[in-house]
Scaffold this motif. Structure first.
Motif, PDB file in Angstrom:
ATOM      1  N   LYS A   1      12.806   2.660   2.863  1.00  0.00           N
ATOM      2  CA  LYS A   1      12.251   2.102   4.105  1.00  0.00           C
ATOM      3  C   LYS A   1      13.065   2.555   5.308  1.00  0.00           C
ATOM      4  O   LYS A   1      12.510   2.878   6.359  1.00  0.00           O
ATOM      5  CB  LYS A   1      12.196   0.571   4.024  1.00  0.00           C
ATOM      6  CG  LYS A   1      11.429  -0.065   5.138  1.00  0.00           C
ATOM      7  CD  LYS A   1       9.963   0.317   5.050  1.00  0.00           C
ATOM      8  CE  LYS A   1       9.123  -0.469   6.023  1.00  0.00           C
ATOM      9  NZ  LYS A   1       7.702  -0.137   5.930  1.00  0.00           N
TER      10      LYS A   1
ATOM     11  N   ASN B   1       4.463   8.025   2.302  1.00  0.00           N
ATOM     12  CA  ASN B   1       4.205   7.002   1.296  1.00  0.00           C
ATOM     13  C   ASN B   1       4.680   7.482  -0.069  1.00  0.00           C
ATOM     14  O   ASN B   1       4.458   8.632  -0.428  1.00  0.00           O
ATOM     15  CB  ASN B   1       2.706   6.704   1.186  1.00  0.00           C
ATOM     16  CG  ASN B   1       2.143   6.106   2.449  1.00  0.00           C
ATOM     17  OD1 ASN B   1       2.717   5.210   3.046  1.00  0.00           O
ATOM     18  ND2 ASN B   1       0.993   6.602   2.866  1.00  0.00           N
TER      19      ASN B   1
ATOM     20  N   ASN C   1       7.226   4.447   3.030  1.00  0.00           N
ATOM     21  CA  ASN C   1       6.611   3.212   2.555  1.00  0.00           C
ATOM     22  C   ASN C   1       6.451   3.309   1.044  1.00  0.00           C
ATOM     23  O   ASN C   1       5.832   4.247   0.546  1.00  0.00           O
ATOM     24  CB  ASN C   1       5.245   3.009   3.205  1.00  0.00           C
ATOM     25  CG  ASN C   1       5.345   2.984   4.712  1.00  0.00           C
ATOM     26  OD1 ASN C   1       6.117   2.235   5.285  1.00  0.00           O
ATOM     27  ND2 ASN C   1       4.570   3.830   5.361  1.00  0.00           N
TER      28      ASN C   1
ATOM     29  N   ASN D   1      10.843  -4.620   1.430  1.00  0.00           N
ATOM     30  CA  ASN D   1      10.585  -3.235   1.819  1.00  0.00           C
ATOM     31  C   ASN D   1       9.614  -2.517   0.895  1.00  0.00           C
ATOM     32  O   ASN D   1       9.298  -1.360   1.118  1.00  0.00           O
ATOM     33  CB  ASN D   1      11.898  -2.446   1.886  1.00  0.00           C
ATOM     34  CG  ASN D   1      12.767  -2.905   3.028  1.00  0.00           C
ATOM     35  OD1 ASN D   1      12.284  -3.430   4.013  1.00  0.00           O
ATOM     36  ND2 ASN D   1      14.056  -2.715   2.886  1.00  0.00           N
TER      37      ASN D   1
END
Length: 128
Positions: free
Chosen positions: A72, A54, A77, A103
């Motif tokens: 992505k 992330n 993320n 995305n």
């Protein structure tokens, strides 16, 4: 576009071009900051070695990192946390110029009154 070599990267950005037109003196510091942050993201991606991760951008404004670095596709993320009005404006501009924003997860947050970490979890960020 402005091309600038720094830290083995070519920096291309319309914002940098606009800054040159305004002659604000901010061009080089902005290029250095952008390239340095890009390098930090790239180093993070290397540490997870092909795993999923992330990236959280607090006060994202018009940061385009999630789009430029194709995160992505690399199993990263991207969560952009910012004020609701700023995000609405950014989404409008992205749509206007034809950039696919699906995305990136936009997380609206008033940093003075809301818990940004709780907002991220509510929007689906896996904190495990």
């Amino acid at each position: 576009r402005i091309n600038f070599r720094l830290t083995n990267q070519i920096f291309e950005d319309q914002i940098a071009y606009l800054l040159t037109l305004l002659n604000t003196g901010l061009l080089v510091p902005n290029q250095v900051r952008t390239c340095w942050l890009d390098d930090c993201v790239e180093a993070f991606i290397r540490t997870i070695d092909g795993g999923e991760g992330n990236l959280v951008i607090l006060g994202a404004g018009f940061d385009a990192r999630g789009y430029r670095l194709r995160l992505k596709e690399r199993r990263i993320n991207t969560f952009e946390v910012d004020a609701t009005a700023r995000q609405h404006e950014k989404k409008r501009v992205l749509e206007e110029v034809g950039i696919d924003a699906r995305n990136v997860t936009f997380v609206s947050c008033d940093f003075e009154t809301q818990d940004w970490e709780a907002r991220l979890e509510r929007e689906g960020m896996d904190t495990s």
